[in-house]
Scaffold this motif. Structure first.
Motif, PDB file in Angstrom:
ATOM      1  N   ARG A   6      17.811  -2.675  22.735  1.00 51.36           N
ATOM      2  CA  ARG A   6      18.860  -1.942  23.423  1.00 51.36           C
ATOM      3  C   ARG A   6      18.287  -0.852  24.332  1.00 51.36           C
ATOM      4  O   ARG A   6      18.978  -0.377  25.242  1.00 51.36           O
ATOM      5  CB  ARG A   6      19.836  -1.358  22.402  1.00 51.36           C
ATOM      6  N   THR A 123      18.814   2.949  16.603  1.00 44.96           N
ATOM      7  CA  THR A 123      19.964   2.634  17.451  1.00 44.96           C
ATOM      8  C   THR A 123      19.540   1.982  18.765  1.00 44.96           C
ATOM      9  O   THR A 123      20.399   1.595  19.563  1.00 44.96           O
ATOM     10  CB  THR A 123      20.801   3.890  17.750  1.00 44.96           C
ATOM     11  N   ALA A 127      20.213  -5.425  18.747  1.00 50.75           N
ATOM     12  CA  ALA A 127      21.326  -5.571  17.811  1.00 50.75           C
ATOM     13  C   ALA A 127      21.100  -6.771  16.904  1.00 50.75           C
ATOM     14  O   ALA A 127      20.720  -7.850  17.363  1.00 50.75           O
ATOM     15  CB  ALA A 127      22.637  -5.727  18.583  1.00 50.75           C
ATOM     16  N   TYR A 157      25.668   2.561  15.143  1.00 49.65           N
ATOM     17  CA  TYR A 157      25.013   1.953  13.976  1.00 49.65           C
ATOM     18  C   TYR A 157      25.469   2.735  12.755  1.00 49.65           C
ATOM     19  O   TYR A 157      24.888   3.765  12.406  1.00 49.65           O
ATOM     20  CB  TYR A 157      23.495   2.000  14.150  1.00 49.65           C
TER      21      TYR A 157
END
Length: 201
Positions: A6, A123, A127, A157
């Motif tokens: 991400r 985070t 994912a 998250y």
């Protein structure tokens, strides 16, 4: 890397350089950037091996090295790893996806006494890879090794998912705080620092 993180998919092309510049500016202003390192230093014996997982620009690993620990820093972003190496001699800085972490293949076969996962790293991993990231980090620890993980609780998250992923990775939760300087955790806290332990075999 099997799946883009991400950090790549959710940020712009100049984000890495912005991040580097931000922490250079904070350091120039005299900001305290070693809080995570102080906590890890208190958790381990002098001269421990510490894995800086998601090392970014190397500020945490560098602070730990200055305290006498042997540090290996890993990040999926080569721009950040290059900046870490240019700014901080001593630790070894490597480009690697935490979801595929295999430091033995990179010439670091010895287990670590501790790992630190700071800077909202959890985070920013891809994912769906969170449990595997924790499992791969745990696999590099000696039995009874500790992992300190910190991230914002409002970044997509949930802590409940993190707790499930930690358990799936075979880790035992020991403590949770609201800050790296160990302020008490409360349900309304917007940040969590969790100490996990790889059970002794």
């Amino acid at each position: 890397m099997a799946k883009p993180t991400r950090w790549v998919t959710d940020t712009g092309p100049d984000h890495s350089q912005w991040y580097i510049d931000r922490f250079r500016q904070l350091a120039a202003e005299g900001a305290d950037l070693a809080g995570e390192a102080r906590l890890i230093d208190a958790l381990v014996a002098p001269g421990s091996r510490v894995l800086d997982a998601g090392c970014g620009t190397g500020r945490v690993g560098a602070a730990l090295a200055l305290r006498g620990h042997t540090v290996v820093g890993v990040d999926a972003d080569p721009v950040l790893v290059e900046a870490a190496g240019a700014a901080h001699l001593g630790p070894r800085w490597l480009v690697a996806d935490l979801a595929e972490l295999d430091l033995a293949a990179a010439g670091e076969p010895e287990p670590f006494d501790a790992a630190v996962v700071a800077g909202n790293v959890m985070t920013f991993v891809a994912a769906g890879t969170e449990a595997e990231v924790l499992r791969r980090i745990a696999a590099h620890l000696r039995p009874d090794g500790v992992i300190a993980v910190g991230f914002g609780t409002d970044r997509g998250y949930p802590l409940s998912a993190f707790d499930d992923d930690s358990a799936a990775a075979g880790l035992r939760r020991e403590h949770r705080f609201a800050t790296w300087d160990l302020r008490p955790w409360r349900e309304e806290s917007d940040f969590a620092v969790t100490l996990l332990r790889r059970p002794a075999e």
